[in-house]
Design an enzyme around this catalytic site. Structure first.
Site, PDB file in Angstrom:
ATOM      1  N   ARG A  10     -41.610 -20.254 -24.710  1.00 53.75           N
ATOM      2  CA  ARG A  10     -41.205 -20.156 -23.364  1.00 53.75           C
ATOM      3  C   ARG A  10     -40.255 -18.869 -23.002  1.00 53.75           C
ATOM      4  O   ARG A  10     -40.377 -18.508 -22.019  1.00 53.75           O
ATOM      5  CB  ARG A  10     -40.321 -21.649 -22.725  1.00 53.75           C
ATOM      6  CG  ARG A  10     -39.060 -21.980 -23.529  1.00 53.75           C
ATOM      7  CD  ARG A  10     -38.388 -23.029 -22.906  1.00 53.75           C
ATOM      8  NE  ARG A  10     -37.242 -23.221 -23.784  1.00 53.75           N
ATOM      9  CZ  ARG A  10     -36.102 -24.069 -23.301  1.00 53.75           C
ATOM     10  NH1 ARG A  10     -35.999 -24.350 -21.816  1.00 53.75           N
ATOM     11  NH2 ARG A  10     -34.992 -24.213 -24.155  1.00 53.75           N
ATOM     12  N   GLU A  58     -44.215 -29.704  -6.914  1.00 55.55           N
ATOM     13  CA  GLU A  58     -45.331 -28.866  -7.744  1.00 55.55           C
ATOM     14  C   GLU A  58     -46.613 -28.774  -7.093  1.00 55.55           C
ATOM     15  O   GLU A  58     -47.262 -27.857  -7.075  1.00 55.55           O
ATOM     16  CB  GLU A  58     -45.324 -29.410  -8.994  1.00 55.55           C
ATOM     17  CG  GLU A  58     -44.138 -29.567  -9.994  1.00 55.55           C
ATOM     18  CD  GLU A  58     -43.058 -30.636  -9.736  1.00 55.55           C
ATOM     19  OE1 GLU A  58     -41.973 -30.489 -10.466  1.00 55.55           O
ATOM     20  OE2 GLU A  58     -43.228 -31.517  -8.779  1.00 55.55           O
ATOM     21  N   PHE A  83     -45.686 -31.832 -15.381  1.00 56.82           N
ATOM     22  CA  PHE A  83     -45.942 -31.641 -13.922  1.00 56.82           C
ATOM     23  C   PHE A  83     -46.888 -30.568 -13.341  1.00 56.82           C
ATOM     24  O   PHE A  83     -47.494 -30.662 -12.395  1.00 56.82           O
ATOM     25  CB  PHE A  83     -44.517 -30.971 -13.381  1.00 56.82           C
ATOM     26  CG  PHE A  83     -43.078 -32.072 -13.862  1.00 56.82           C
ATOM     27  CD1 PHE A  83     -43.250 -33.234 -13.902  1.00 56.82           C
ATOM     28  CD2 PHE A  83     -41.975 -31.392 -13.982  1.00 56.82           C
ATOM     29  CE1 PHE A  83     -42.200 -34.128 -14.164  1.00 56.82           C
ATOM     30  CE2 PHE A  83     -40.849 -32.126 -14.411  1.00 56.82           C
ATOM     31  CZ  PHE A  83     -40.950 -33.416 -14.662  1.00 56.82           C
ATOM     32  N   HIS A 109     -42.656 -26.592 -22.020  1.00 57.53           N
ATOM     33  CA  HIS A 109     -41.950 -27.892 -22.437  1.00 57.53           C
ATOM     34  C   HIS A 109     -43.376 -28.616 -22.728  1.00 57.53           C
ATOM     35  O   HIS A 109     -43.455 -29.782 -22.388  1.00 57.53           O
ATOM     36  CB  HIS A 109     -41.248 -28.682 -21.282  1.00 57.53           C
ATOM     37  CG  HIS A 109     -39.877 -27.783 -21.141  1.00 57.53           C
ATOM     38  ND1 HIS A 109     -39.915 -26.582 -20.917  1.00 57.53           N
ATOM     39  CD2 HIS A 109     -38.579 -28.360 -21.545  1.00 57.53           C
ATOM     40  CE1 HIS A 109     -38.568 -26.283 -20.890  1.00 57.53           C
ATOM     41  NE2 HIS A 109     -37.947 -27.263 -21.127  1.00 57.53           N
ATOM     42  N   ASP A 117     -35.895 -35.188 -24.292  1.00 54.93           N
ATOM     43  CA  ASP A 117     -36.399 -35.335 -22.913  1.00 54.93           C
ATOM     44  C   ASP A 117     -37.460 -36.785 -22.924  1.00 54.93           C
ATOM     45  O   ASP A 117     -37.484 -37.324 -21.819  1.00 54.93           O
ATOM     46  CB  ASP A 117     -37.254 -34.243 -22.440  1.00 54.93           C
ATOM     47  CG  ASP A 117     -36.331 -33.198 -21.860  1.00 54.93           C
ATOM     48  OD1 ASP A 117     -35.066 -33.306 -22.126  1.00 54.93           O
ATOM     49  OD2 ASP A 117     -36.781 -31.974 -21.561  1.00 54.93           O
ATOM     50  N   ARG A 167     -40.674 -25.786 -25.653  1.00 51.29           N
ATOM     51  CA  ARG A 167     -39.536 -25.653 -25.875  1.00 51.29           C
ATOM     52  C   ARG A 167     -38.665 -25.188 -26.821  1.00 51.29           C
ATOM     53  O   ARG A 167     -37.763 -24.521 -27.340  1.00 51.29           O
ATOM     54  CB  ARG A 167     -38.829 -26.871 -25.490  1.00 51.29           C
ATOM     55  CG  ARG A 167     -37.134 -27.157 -25.172  1.00 51.29           C
ATOM     56  CD  ARG A 167     -36.895 -28.698 -25.154  1.00 51.29           C
ATOM     57  NE  ARG A 167     -35.593 -28.782 -24.841  1.00 51.29           N
ATOM     58  CZ  ARG A 167     -34.832 -29.710 -24.766  1.00 51.29           C
ATOM     59  NH1 ARG A 167     -35.571 -30.918 -24.604  1.00 51.29           N
ATOM     60  NH2 ARG A 167     -33.613 -29.857 -24.645  1.00 51.29           N
TER      61      ARG A 167
END
Length: 313
Positions: A10, A58, A83, A109, A117, A167
């Protein structure tokens, strides 16, 4: 291995966008209130007039990107993989895929390595979702250098591209200046006993597994298959013919991802025994990324175990 440089893909995504933005004034970046996490803030700081925060919306972001692309701009729409591929699937399909617009989706991610998460954010279904859209290119680079090169290749390609980034900081093994070719796999280690085909963070694990297997007398071919779609069919068939056995490795569900793409090809053109390593039809859960990867068998140690049994050692 403490001296191995580690970079989250990322971070490489953000760096690549900023570099490309300096060269191409038609590149714009959209984000859904996650610029800090997706690292598009790097582009935002350099080119604030070309960065658009669409808020936590989104689906709308994807439609905005679609509209921008029709004016000659090249939008990179960015959000978490969960998302970008899940919440906005209908808009990706109908507003980008169906008209085959020149929109790039930067999905960060991805996978179990999102860690703490938890299951709601650990997207292990995105390859399957994006592969199902006609004309969509799906890419999951293996390290920071390849990630930067893949972003550049995506910009240069005309058509929709889904890029998955992670991530977790992972080892960098490509040399600076690496040239990425969409739809082409990369042989990292030659072998004749079993072909290990991997992408994302599993590539480095496959490299380590190949080295460990060599010490046990098993000669493993290791292939980096960063492009999930279109698959490098020629390389897969060649590896299967040479080795007679194939193991696929991905930080994704075994349903619908790289493993299934390889199996579909081989079942039709060259029936070959295949073992798939991935997330086995289950949700993840919260925990440290490294511990979760080992728990779910996404590690060099597990690849070695599967290869030993597969090769009868």
């Amino acid at each position: 291995m403490a001296d191995v440089k580690k970079v989250a893909t990322r971070d490489a995504y953000g760096k690549a966008l900023a570099a490309l933005g300096a060269e191409h004034d038609n590149l714009v970046v959209l984000d859904a209130d996650l610029a800090n996490a997706t690292k598009t803030q790097t582009f935002q700081k350099a080119f604030p007039d070309r960065h658009f925060d669409c808020g936590i919306a989104e689906a709308n972001m994807i439609c905005v990107a679609a509209g921008m692309s029709t004016t000659g701009l090249v939008p990179f729409a960015s959000s978490f993989a969960m998302f970008a591929s899940g919440r906005a699937f209908e808009q990706v399909r109908n507003s980008i895929g169906y008209p085959h617009l020149n929109v790039k989706i930067g999905a960060t991610h991805g996978g179990i390595s999102v860690g703490e998460d938890g299951a709601s954010h650990q997207c292990c279904e995105d390859f399957a979702l994006m592969r199902s859209i006609p004309g969509m290119t799906v890419i999951c680079p293996a390290d920071g250098v390849e990630a930067e090169a893949a972003v550049k290749a995506a910009y240069e390609m005309d058509g929709p591209v889904y890029l998955r980034f992670g991530r977790l900081a992972i080892p960098v093994f490509h040399e600076e200046g690496f040239h990425f070719q969409i739809g082409k796999g990369e042989v990292l280690r030659d072998g004749t006993d079993v072909a290990i085909i991997a992408n994302g963070l599993l590539v480095y694990e496959a490299i380590q597994a190949g080295e460990a297997l060599a010490e046990m007398g098993i000669n493993a071919m290791v292939i980096n298959m960063a492009t999930v779609k279109p698959l490098d069919e020629e390389l897969v068939l060649s590896a299967a013919k040479k080795c007679g056995k194939v193991i696929t490795c991905e930080e994704h569900s075994v349903i619908g991802g790289l493993g299934e793409a390889v199996c579909s090809l081989l079942s039709e053109k060259l029936p070959t025994p295949v073992k798939r390593i991935g997330v086995n039809d289950e949700f993840g859960h919260s925990g440290p990324a490294a511990a979760l990867l080992k728990q779910f068998g996404l590690s060099a140690e597990h690849i070695v175990e599967v290869a030993k049994e597969f090769c009868g050692k």
